[in-house]
Design a protein around this motif. Structure first.
Motif, PDB file in Angstrom:
ATOM      1  N   SER A  65       0.812  -1.217   0.000  1.00 30.72           N
ATOM      2  CA  SER A  65       0.000   0.000   0.000  1.00 30.72           C
ATOM      3  C   SER A  65       0.848   1.272   0.000  1.00 30.72           C
ATOM      4  CB  SER A  65      -0.933   0.004   1.210  1.00 30.72           C
ATOM      5  OG  SER A  65      -0.180  -0.034   2.402  1.00 30.72           O
ATOM      6  N   SER A  66       2.152   1.121  -0.027  1.00 30.71           N
ATOM      7  CA  SER A  66       3.024   2.293   0.067  1.00 30.71           C
ATOM      8  C   SER A  66       3.288   2.944  -1.287  1.00 30.71           C
ATOM      9  CB  SER A  66       4.350   1.902   0.716  1.00 30.71           C
ATOM     10  OG  SER A  66       5.012   0.932  -0.088  1.00 30.71           O
ATOM     11  N   MET A  67       2.753   2.358  -2.368  1.00 34.30           N
ATOM     12  CA  MET A  67       2.958   2.921  -3.710  1.00 34.30           C
ATOM     13  C   MET A  67       1.609   3.145  -4.383  1.00 34.30           C
ATOM     14  SD  MET A  67       6.140   0.716  -5.013  1.00 34.30           S
ATOM     15  CE  MET A  67       7.406   0.273  -3.860  1.00 34.30           C
ATOM     16  N   SER A  68       1.563   4.123  -5.258  1.00 37.47           N
ATOM     17  CA  SER A  68       0.303   4.487  -5.901  1.00 37.47           C
ATOM     18  C   SER A  68      -0.114   3.481  -6.972  1.00 37.47           C
ATOM     19  CB  SER A  68       0.439   5.869  -6.558  1.00 37.47           C
ATOM     20  OG  SER A  68       1.310   5.786  -7.670  1.00 37.47           O
ATOM     21  N   ARG A  69      -1.369   3.507  -7.343  1.00 38.34           N
ATOM     22  CA  ARG A  69      -1.863   2.670  -8.433  1.00 38.34           C
ATOM     23  C   ARG A  69      -1.136   2.990  -9.734  1.00 38.34           C
ATOM     24  NH1 ARG A  69      -8.340   3.125  -7.376  1.00 38.34           N
ATOM     25  NH2 ARG A  69      -8.317   1.992  -5.404  1.00 38.34           N
ATOM     26  N   GLU A  70      -0.851   4.262  -9.928  1.00 41.29           N
ATOM     27  CA  GLU A  70      -0.142   4.687 -11.137  1.00 41.29           C
ATOM     28  C   GLU A  70       1.240   4.046 -11.207  1.00 41.29           C
ATOM     29  OE1 GLU A  70      -1.702   6.833  -9.027  1.00 41.29           O
ATOM     30  OE2 GLU A  70      -3.400   7.330 -10.316  1.00 41.29           O
TER      31      GLU A  70
END
Length: 75
Positions: A56-61
């Motif tokens: 969860s520490s990185m964006s979907r993009e």
């Protein structure tokens, strides 16, 4: 016991397709050896494949960019 047919595959991103080692901006993600061929074979089998992560520490993009890099290696 009845064995049911596989209807699709869920594939974790980190540790299965891409190394959990942080990628550099220039080099991109570090693809795990054999993972590209595995995804290629799954897709050729006709099974639906979905990519998942519990990171969860990185964006979907960010994940979309990494998956696009991996998928570009399929062709």
């Amino acid at each position: 016991m009845e064995v049911r047919k596989i209807k699709g595959l869920l594939c974790d991103i980190y540790g299965v397709l891409i190394s959990a080692v942080r990628e550099t901006r220039d080099a991109g993600p570090s693809v795990i050896p054999g993972s590209i061929e595995a995804v290629r074979r799954w897709k050729c089998s006709g099974l639906p494949v979905r990519f998942v992560t519990n990171t969860s520490s990185m964006s979907r993009e960010h994940f979309a960019h990494m998956l696009q890099t991996v998928m570009n290696n399929l062709h």
